[in-house]
Design an enzyme around this catalytic site. Structure first.
Site, short mmCIF file in Angstrom:
data_model
loop_
_atom_site.label_atom_id
_atom_site.label_comp_id
_atom_site.label_asym_id
_atom_site.label_seq_id
_atom_site.Cartn_x
_atom_site.Cartn_y
_atom_site.Cartn_z
N LYS A 1 0.78 -1.18 -0.08
CA LYS A 1 0.03 0.15 -0.05
C LYS A 1 0.97 1.28 0.05
O LYS A 1 0.79 2.21 -0.48
CB LYS A 1 -1.17 0.10 1.35
CG LYS A 1 -1.88 -0.95 1.32
CD LYS A 1 -2.95 -0.79 2.47
CE LYS A 1 -2.03 -1.43 3.73
NZ LYS A 1 -1.51 -2.66 4.17
N GLY B 1 3.58 -0.69 9.01
CA GLY B 1 5.01 -0.20 8.89
C GLY B 1 5.20 0.11 7.23
O GLY B 1 4.69 -0.56 6.53
N HIS B 2 5.60 1.22 6.96
CA HIS B 2 6.07 1.53 5.48
C HIS B 2 7.44 2.05 5.39
O HIS B 2 7.88 2.90 6.26
CB HIS B 2 5.00 2.25 4.79
CG HIS B 2 4.48 3.51 5.66
ND1 HIS B 2 3.10 3.29 6.25
CD2 HIS B 2 5.25 4.59 5.78
CE1 HIS B 2 3.14 4.75 6.64
NE2 HIS B 2 4.19 5.55 6.39
N GLN C 1 -2.81 -2.12 7.63
CA GLN C 1 -3.28 -3.70 7.57
C GLN C 1 -3.85 -4.38 6.36
O GLN C 1 -3.89 -3.49 5.28
CB GLN C 1 -3.83 -4.27 9.11
CG GLN C 1 -3.04 -4.12 10.20
CD GLN C 1 -3.03 -2.77 10.73
OE1 GLN C 1 -3.86 -2.08 10.99
NE2 GLN C 1 -1.71 -2.39 11.05
P1 IMP Z 1 -1.71 -6.83 16.36
O1 IMP Z 1 -2.36 -5.89 15.18
O2 IMP Z 1 -0.35 -6.39 16.58
O3 IMP Z 1 -2.55 -7.16 17.45
O4 IMP Z 1 -1.63 -8.27 15.36
C1 IMP Z 1 -2.69 -9.12 15.19
C2 IMP Z 1 -2.28 -10.00 13.80
O5 IMP Z 1 -2.22 -8.90 12.86
C3 IMP Z 1 -0.88 -10.59 13.95
O6 IMP Z 1 -1.31 -11.78 12.87
C4 IMP Z 1 -0.25 -9.61 13.02
O7 IMP Z 1 0.95 -10.35 12.39
C5 IMP Z 1 -1.12 -9.00 12.03
N1 IMP Z 1 -0.61 -7.64 11.89
C6 IMP Z 1 -0.99 -6.48 12.42
N2 IMP Z 1 -0.49 -5.44 11.66
C7 IMP Z 1 -0.07 -5.93 10.46
C8 IMP Z 1 0.62 -5.35 9.24
O8 IMP Z 1 0.63 -4.10 9.21
N3 IMP Z 1 0.91 -6.32 8.10
C9 IMP Z 1 0.44 -7.58 8.41
N4 IMP Z 1 -0.10 -8.02 9.37
C10 IMP Z 1 -0.23 -7.18 10.40
#
Ligand code: IMP
Length: 433
Positions: free
Chosen positions: A16, A40-41, A225
Site C-alpha cells: 500500500k 510499517g512502511h 493492515q
Molecule cells: P496486532 O495488530 O499487533 O494485534 O496483531 C494481530 C495480527 O495482525 C497478527 O497476525 C499480526 O501479524 C497482524 N498484523 C498487524 N499489523 C499488520 C501489518 O501491518 N501487516 C501485516 N500483518 C499485520
C-alpha cells in the site's frame, strides 16, 4: 474534487505504501484512520531507508498535510521517535504538516505488557501479534477506560486515569500472568514530558478535513493492515483489533460516507500473511520459498518471515464486497517473473462440495481445498514496462483474468519497488464518466 481511500484486500503488506506515495502527489491531505504502529512502511529519504509506523508517507512531500485520525491508536514514544528520525534526515515535521487527533487513544506501557504476557501464555495458540499493545489499547477504548491524546493536556485527568488503570492492569499482570507490576511515577513522568512535545500537533482532525474539503482540497485516506485482518470480517481471532476496511475511514477520521469517492483495493499478485491463522493457498514448497525470497517478504514492523502462497481471488472477492472497491491496484507483479505456471484460486472445496462463500468457522476454513485456475507464466523482465502493451502476453492474460474474475477494473499496476516502475491505467482522483 474527489477523495480516495486506499485499503489492503489481503492480510496486509500488499504494498500500500508505494501506491499511497504515488497518489499523494494528487492529494492535499493524507489521513490515517485505524491501526497503530503495528503497520510499517519503508520510506526512502535521500537514498536512505526509514521505516515509519504512524506518520503517513505523505510527510516526504512538501505542502502536504498528514493527519493521524481518532481511529488510530498512538504510542506517543513511537510518534516522537518518528518525528525525530525524519528531522535528522532533513525532513521538516511540524504542526503545519502533521496533526494528531485529540480523540486518538494512546498506547500505554501496560498495553504492551499485556500484549506480550498474553501471547506468551497462549503458547502455540498465540495470534502472533506485533507486540505493540494494539489489542489491549482498543480494548480499553471500547471499555471506556482508555487515555486519549487530549488527556495529555490535563495533568490531573492523566494522573487519575493512569492510577486507576494501573490498579486494574497490575492486578491482571501479576496475579493472572505472574508478570511484573508497573509503577505509576515513571509512566506519569514520561507521558507528561511527551505531552509537552506533542501538544502543538493536537487538533480536531475531523474539522480540519471538513475545512479542507470546503476549500476544494483532495483527501487520501490511508488504510493500514488488510481486510482479512479486520476484527469483524477477517479470520477471527487471527486478526488485528481495528477495522482496516474503507468504511472505517468515516468513524476513524470523523467524516461522512459521502466524502469517500473512490476505493482503491490493493492486491498483491500473490498472497502473504504474517502471524498465525488459516491460509488456504499457502505454499509450503520451493515455489513458496522462491516467492518469499524474490519478494523479500519480511515484516517491516517485526522482521518476521511472511508466509507465501498463490493469489486467492475467492478471498479478494469478499474484500471487494466489504470495502466497496472501485478499482484494483496490482502490486509486486514482477516477483512472479520466472515461474513456469501460475495459479489463481477461484473457489474453495469443502468435503467434495464447491462453496458459494468462504466459511466463517475457522475449523471449516482450515479444511478448505483451493480450486485453481492455471495460467502460463512469463520469463521476460517486466520491471521497466511503462505501458500495459509493453508487458508479455502471459502477464496481460494474468491481469485480464484478475479483472474478469473480480469484475473490478484495474487502475494501477506496480512492476517494481520504485515510483517509476508503475503502469497507471486510471487515476483514482479523476472520476471516470
Ligand atoms: P496486532 O495488530 O499487533 O494485534 O496483531 C494481530 C495480527 O495482525 C497478527 O497476525 C499480526 O501479524 C497482524 N498484523 C498487524 N499489523 C499488520 C501489518 O501491518 N501487516 C501485516 N500483518 C499485520
Amino acid at each position: 474534487m474527489s477523495n480516495v481511500v486506499v485499503i489492503g484486500t489481503q492480510w496486509g503488506d500488499e504494498g500500500k505504501g508505494k501506491v499511497v506515495d504515488l497518489l499523494t502527489s494528487s492529494a492535499d491531505l493524507v489521513v490515517r484512520f485505524q491501526g497503530g504502529n503495528n503497520a510499517g512502511h519503508t520510506l526512502v529519504v535521500n537514498g536512505e531507508q526509514t521505516i515509519c509506523h504512524l506518520i503517513p508517507s505523505g510527510i516526504l512531500h512538501a505542502e502536504k498535510k498528514c493527519l493521524i485520525g481518532n481511529g488510530v491508536v498512538v504510542d506517543p514514544q513511537v510518534l516522537i521517535e518518528e518525528i525525530d528520525g525524519l528531522r535528522e534526515k532533513g525532513i521538516s515535521v511540524n504542526h503545519e504538516n502533521l496533526s494528531l487527533s485529540e480523540k486518538a487513544h494512546l498506547i500505554m506501557p501496560y498495553h504492551r505488557a499485556i500484549d506480550d504476557a498474553r501471547e506468551a501464555a497462549k503458547g502455540k495458540d498465540k495470534i502472533g501479534t506485533t507486540g505493540r499493545g494494539i489489542g489491549p489499547c482498543y480494548e480499553d477504548k471500547a471499555g471506556r477506560s482508555g487515555i486519549r491524546a487530549i488527556d495529555l493536556l490535563e495533568p490531573d485527568t492523566l494522573e487519575k486515569k493512569i492510577r486507576s488503570n494501573l490498579e486494574e492492569k497490575n492486578f491482571y499482570l501479576t496475579r493472572f500472568f505472574k508478570a511484573d507490576a508497573l509503577e505509576f511515577q515513571p509512566i506519569y513522568d514520561a507521558y507528561q514530558s511527551m505531552a509537552e512535545i506533542l501538544k502543538p500537533y493536537l487538533t480536531d482532525v475531523s474539522l480540519e478535513i471538513d475545512v479542507a474539503i470546503d476549500a476544494g482540497k483532495q483527501i487520501l485516506f490511508e488504510g493500514a493492515q488488510g481486510t482479512h485482518l479486520d476484527i469483524d470480517h477477517g479470520t477471527y481471532p487471527f486478526v488485528t483489533s481495528s477495522n482496516p476496511i474503507a468504511g472505517a475511514a468515516c468513524p476513524g477520521a470523523g467524516v461522512g460516507p459521502d466524502k469517500l469517492h473512490h476505493v482503491v483495493g490493493i492486491v498483491k499478485a500473490y498472497t502473504t500473511r504474517v502471524g498465525a491463522g488459516p491460509f488456504t493457498t499457502e505454499l509450503l514448497d520451493d515455489t513458496g520459498d522462491y516467492i518469499q525470497k524474490k519478494g523479500a517478504e519480511f515484516g517491516a514492523t517485526t522482521g518476521r518471515r511472511r508466509r507465501c502462497g498463490w493469489l486467492d481471488l475467492f478471498m479478494v472477492r469478499d474484500s471487494i464486497r466489504f470495502n466497496g472497491v472501485t478499482s484494483l491496484s496490482i502490486t509486486k507483479l514482477d516477483v512472479l517473473t520466472g515461474l513456469e505456471t501460475l495459479k489463481i484460486c477461484v473457489g474453495y472445496d469443502l468435503d467434495g462440495k464447491r462453496l458459494d462463500s468462504r466459511p466463517v468457522s475457522l475449523k471449516d476454513l482450515g479444511r478448505c481445498v483451493p480450486l485453481y485456475e492455471e495460467l502460463p507464466g512469463w520469463r521476460e523482465d517486466i520491471s521497466t514496462a511503462k505501458e500495459i502493451d509493453q508487458l508479455p502476453q502471459e502477464t496481460r492474460n494474468y491481469l485480464t483474468r484478475i479483472e474478469e474474475i473480480t469484475g473490478v477494473p484495474l487502475s494501477i499496476i506496480s512492476v517494481g519497488p520504485i515510483r517509476d516502475q508503475t503502469i497507471i491505467l486510471q487515476d483514482p482522483f479523476t472520476p471516470s464518466v
